[in-house]
Scaffold this motif. Structure first.
Motif, mmCIF file in Angstrom:
data_model
loop_
_atom_site.group_PDB
_atom_site.id
_atom_site.type_symbol
_atom_site.label_atom_id
_atom_site.label_comp_id
_atom_site.label_asym_id
_atom_site.label_seq_id
_atom_site.Cartn_x
_atom_site.Cartn_y
_atom_site.Cartn_z
ATOM 1 N N SER A 198 0.839 -1.192 0.000
ATOM 2 C CA SER A 198 0.000 0.000 0.000
ATOM 3 C C SER A 198 0.877 1.246 0.000
ATOM 4 C CB SER A 198 -0.897 0.002 1.232
ATOM 5 O OG SER A 198 -0.089 0.082 2.409
ATOM 6 N N VAL A 199 0.243 2.392 -0.167
ATOM 7 C CA VAL A 199 0.984 3.650 -0.054
ATOM 8 C C VAL A 199 1.634 3.732 1.317
ATOM 9 C CG1 VAL A 199 0.766 6.165 0.014
ATOM 10 C CG2 VAL A 199 -0.490 4.863 -1.719
ATOM 11 N N LYS A 200 0.905 3.306 2.330
ATOM 12 C CA LYS A 200 1.447 3.322 3.697
ATOM 13 C C LYS A 200 2.698 2.453 3.797
ATOM 14 C CE LYS A 200 0.103 2.602 8.537
ATOM 15 N NZ LYS A 200 -0.998 2.203 9.455
ATOM 16 N N GLY A 201 2.704 1.312 3.081
ATOM 17 C CA GLY A 201 3.864 0.435 3.107
ATOM 18 C C GLY A 201 5.092 1.112 2.525
ATOM 19 N N VAL A 203 5.524 4.384 2.351
ATOM 20 C CA VAL A 203 5.834 5.487 3.258
ATOM 21 C C VAL A 203 6.720 4.997 4.401
ATOM 22 C CG1 VAL A 203 4.811 6.985 5.028
ATOM 23 C CG2 VAL A 203 3.859 6.955 2.704
ATOM 24 N N GLN A 204 6.401 3.804 4.929
ATOM 25 C CA GLN A 204 7.209 3.251 6.019
ATOM 26 C C GLN A 204 8.627 2.935 5.563
ATOM 27 O OE1 GLN A 204 4.719 -0.046 7.191
ATOM 28 N NE2 GLN A 204 3.571 1.188 8.695
ATOM 29 N N THR A 209 6.193 10.611 5.436
ATOM 30 C CA THR A 209 4.758 10.631 5.724
ATOM 31 C C THR A 209 3.987 10.591 4.405
ATOM 32 O OG1 THR A 209 4.552 13.047 5.619
ATOM 33 C CG2 THR A 209 5.177 12.062 7.749
ATOM 34 N N GLU A 210 2.727 10.167 4.489
ATOM 35 C CA GLU A 210 1.900 10.128 3.282
ATOM 36 C C GLU A 210 1.736 11.525 2.692
ATOM 37 O OE1 GLU A 210 -1.670 7.789 3.300
ATOM 38 O OE2 GLU A 210 -0.911 6.458 4.882
#
Length: 287
Positions: A198-201, A203-204, A209-210
């Motif tokens: 995901s985008v969050k993945g 970002v991590q 940050t997103e």
């Protein structure tokens, strides 16, 4: 009747390395491979076209070869060239020959922007400037000394910098944090696009940050992070659909989808076609 190309894979061609890792050749040279068949390179290829007339397909986009123009084909991009009387010069070089990390990253960025292969068109002034540098590189290659090898590296970097500075479809190369973040995102994406991150993945993995990632993709790509991810997946789906005999089920799981139906829905939403229809369409444009 099966409409696919039946090749098990697209041929990937590498340079036969000399001491300089750079080749400068006339556009109409005798290729050691069949350039009329779709292929990939393991190196960058700059085409400086003095007289146009042909066309080329780069990752499923058609580019007429215009007079006084320049195009770049990046490693692993699907390429098909119809010379049709075009005249000019080709510069071939490996990533390792660019000694600036930022410049290397900027070159890698090409495969993510559908228009980035076009550097300039109908610009005799720019072509003349590029040919001055190209001829200096050619002379340094011919001298074949330790000192001339350094000249080749520096002159090549100057040529690439000049081309990136004058790209008609892209922002100028910049050292600001948004640009650096975007280039790191592209590098990660090329490794992890089939893992359903995901985008969050991302970002991590980027330790950001997103919001910051969205600002970077919006500023330099005009897209959201999710759209950038989807474009990379779609590009690979097109490559597989055209050149491999894999079933839709195999492709869906290979690209990180949880089912063939979710893969089909994705393709339909991005292209307006089913996977089978898209495959037929790709065959047609490569005839």
């Amino acid at each position: 009747m099966d409409h696919k190309r039946k090749e098990s894979e697209i041929p990937v061609h590498s340079l036969e390395y000399g001491s300089t890792h750079v080749n400068i050749l006339p556009l109409d040279y005798n290729n050691p491979y069949d350039y009329k068949r779709e292929h990939r390179h393991a190196y960058f290829e700059i085409m400086l076209i003095a007289r146009g007339g042909g066309n080329q397909l780069i990752d499923f986009n058609n580019y007429p070869a215009l007079d006084n123009s320049c195009y770049i084909i990046s490693p692993q991009q699907v390429h098909l060239m119809n010379r049709n009387g075009s005249l000019g010069t080709i510069i071939q070089f490996t990533e390792e020959k660019i000694n600036s990390p930022e410049l290397r990253a900027a070159l890698k960025n090409h495969s993510f922007d559908e228009k980035a292969a076009v550097i300039f068109e109908n610009r005799k002034d720019l072509l003349d400037g590029c040919m001055v540098l190209t001829n200096l590189i050619k002379e340094a290659i011919f001298r074949n000394t330790r000192e001339s090898a350094l000249s080749v590296t520096h002159l090549l970097c100057a040529l690439v910098s000049l081309l990136l500075e004058n790209r008609v479809h892209s922002e100028q190369v910049s050292s600001d944090q948004n640009k650096i973040l975007l280039l790191h995102f592209y590098q990660l994406l090329d490794v992890h696009y089939c893992e359903n991150l995901s985008v969050k993945g991302y970002v991590q993995k980027l330790s950001t940050t997103e919001k910051k990632l969205a600002a970077a993709t919006s500023k330099y790509a005009g897209l959201s992070p999710l759209q950038v991810i989807h474009n990379r997946i779609l590009l690979e789906a097109k490559r597989i659909l055209l050149f491999e005999d894999s079933s839709h089920k195999e492709i869906s799981f290979r690209l990180g989808f949880d089912s063939p139906s979710s893969f089909s829905t994705f393709i339909k939403s991005k292209t307006g076609l089913t996977p089978s229809e898209l495959s037929k369409h790709l065959v047609e444009i490569h005839k």
